[in-house]
Design a protein around this motif. Structure first.
Motif, PDB file in Angstrom:
ATOM      1  N   ARG A  13       0.805  -1.047   0.193  1.00 11.59           N
ATOM      2  CA  ARG A  13       0.103  -0.405  -0.115  1.00 11.59           C
ATOM      3  C   ARG A  13       0.781   1.343  -0.023  1.00 11.59           C
ATOM      4  O   ARG A  13      -0.018   2.127  -0.107  1.00 11.59           O
ATOM      5  N   TYR A  15       2.663   1.960  -2.342  1.00 17.39           N
ATOM      6  CA  TYR A  15       2.852   2.886  -3.537  1.00 17.39           C
ATOM      7  C   TYR A  15       0.987   3.455  -3.575  1.00 17.39           C
ATOM      8  O   TYR A  15       1.319   3.959  -5.125  1.00 17.39           O
ATOM      9  N   GLU A  16       0.660   3.311  -3.129  1.00 19.28           N
ATOM     10  CA  GLU A  16      -0.700   4.170  -2.626  1.00 19.28           C
ATOM     11  C   GLU A  16      -0.802   5.607  -2.746  1.00 19.28           C
ATOM     12  O   GLU A  16      -1.492   6.917  -2.891  1.00 19.28           O
ATOM     13  N   ALA A  17       0.516   6.623  -1.786  1.00 15.15           N
ATOM     14  CA  ALA A  17       0.748   7.649  -1.277  1.00 15.15           C
ATOM     15  C   ALA A  17       1.465   8.375  -2.169  1.00 15.15           C
ATOM     16  O   ALA A  17       2.170   7.812  -3.193  1.00 15.15           O
ATOM     17  N   PRO A  18       0.706   9.601  -2.951  1.00 14.55           N
ATOM     18  CA  PRO A  18       1.319  10.661  -4.010  1.00 14.55           C
ATOM     19  C   PRO A  18       2.824  10.606  -3.669  1.00 14.55           C
ATOM     20  O   PRO A  18       3.367  10.672  -4.199  1.00 14.55           O
ATOM     21  N   TRP A 129      -8.043  -4.799   3.697  1.00 11.72           N
ATOM     22  CA  TRP A 129      -7.332  -5.971   3.037  1.00 11.72           C
ATOM     23  C   TRP A 129      -6.658  -6.761   3.972  1.00 11.72           C
ATOM     24  O   TRP A 129      -7.047  -7.691   3.782  1.00 11.72           O
TER      25      TRP A 129
END
Length: 403
Positions: A13, A15-18, A129
């Protein structure tokens, strides 16, 4: 198991951080998007021994469970009913264990690695998740219980009609093809992850077949009673011992890669060694922990084997076979199932990494092969030493009674 799955999801997750969180301090391998997939794969591989341990733990109490299921069958339960009951009987505790994995994940977040870095991201968690990880754990437990219920009524001493087949070797062929042509088709990082995954799955899948082949070769060429007894027993029923020892190949693979990777870092890096050696240290400790779990898994298998065949073991001693021979055969059975896989895994990992890195590392690989084989043998010695009291009790003459 679910705790490790939650840790892997937390890494994913990121990878979800801008943008990278300012207060996040994790290992460099997790921080770098290029190496993060490898770190996630490493965490998932650490869960493999726990998956195999669950499969073996269900075998404890097989004799009593078989009698109970037989009574249910007499009362009118069908084979489908027994399968569903087995799925519920194992799936519910596994589901509870999946929920308990949440505090395990929280504890992993508190562990600090080199230079105060955390092993698991602290700025992001698995979120919704987590439910999937818990349900996957429960579903796997239900699948194991379903398989257990389908085996009710089979004679545990009956030789399987067909020995294990080396179908997993097809994965090695796929890995060889990827190694030959993959650089022109697939990204190098993705190729490395794919090769590692294929090698681990292949070695784990070949474990029962390897145990059968090694046992057959040994049993046909030895005159030592303990080794002959161990070889024949493993030859007749190689699948449970092979599954219990399957993850030792992944441990050997890790040791082989580290044996070349660490000297390479020391020789080529001067100012930023900690960035590379930190994750290597974590991987080494993870491999050691996995080896202990594998030893525990084998211990579960050997315990159930002793409890299930106590009458046959007692008959051996009553017929003149020394108790020490029977005890030694347990240790040799463990060695036959683990040491060859450990050696092959270490050799494949070390030679494969040295080939990809164009590094001459024969001495390092030989060291890894020796250390991994010795560690596997030591784990077998420890497990069988702990089980010795139960074995000696199973050899007592009163176990020859039928009522």
């Amino acid at each position: 198991m679910s705790g490790l799955l939650l840790a892997a999801i937390s890494m994913l997750r990121l990878y979800e951080a801008p943008q990278w969180p300012l207060d996040e301090r994790v290992l460099g391998a997790v921080r770098d998007p290029g190496t993060r997939p490898g770190a996630i794969l490493g965490v998932l591989l650490l869960a493999l021994p726990l998956v195999l341990l669950l499969d073996q733990a269900v075998r404890l109490g097989t004799t009593a469970r078989r009698q109970r299921f037989a009574a249910l069958a007499v009362a009118g339960a069908t084979r489908s009913d027994l399968r569903r009951w087995g799925a519920v009987e194992v799936g519910l505790p596994a589901l509870v264990g999946g929920v308990l994995g949440i505090p395990v994940w929280w504890l992993l977040r508190q562990v600090s690695g080199p230079q105060g870095t955390s092993l698991v991201p602290t700025s992001v968690g698995p979120g919704a998740w987590a439910l999937l990880a818990v349900l996957m754990t429960g579903a796997y437990g239900a699948a194991v219980g379903f398989r257990m219920g389908s085996r009710v009524g089979k004679d545990p001493t009956h030789q399987t009609d067909r020995p294990p087949r080396p179908w997993a070797a097809l994965l090695l062929i796929v890995a060889a093809v990827l190694l030959a042509v993959g650089n022109d088709v697939v990204d190098s990082d993705l190729l490395s992850l794919g090769l590692v995954s294929l090698l681990v799955l292949a070695i784990a899948g070949l474990a029962p077949w390897t145990a059968f082949v090694v046992a057959s070769l040994v049993a046909s060429r030895t005159a030592r009673p303990a080794l002959l007894l161990a070889g024949r027993r493993l030859q007749l029923d190689p699948r449970p011992a092979g599954r219990a020892a399957a993850a030792v190949g992944a441990v050997g693979l890790t040791a082989g890669v580290l044996s070349v990777f660490v000297p390479d870092v020391l020789a080529t890096q001067s100012s930023d060694r900690g960035y590379y050696l930190g994750p290597a240290l974590v991987a080494g400790f993870g491999a050691l922990a996995a080896l202990l779990v594998i030893a525990l898994s084998l211990g579960v298998h050997l315990t159930e084997s002793v409890l299930e065949r106590h009458r046959e073991l007692a008959a051996l001693v009553a017929s003149g076979v020394p108790a020490e021979v029977v005890s030694r055969s347990q240790r040799l059975e463990c060695l036959l199932a683990t040491v060859p896989l450990a050696i092959v895994g270490a050799a494949v990992g070390g030679l494969g990494y040295s080939y990809l890195d164009s590094m001459a590392a024969a001495t390092y690989v030989l060291s890894a092969v020796f250390i991994t084989g010795a560690a596997s043998a030591g784990a077998c010695w420890l497990v069988t030493a702990l089980l010795r009291p139960w074995l000696l009790d199973a050899l007592q003459p009163e176990h020859l009674r039928t009522a």
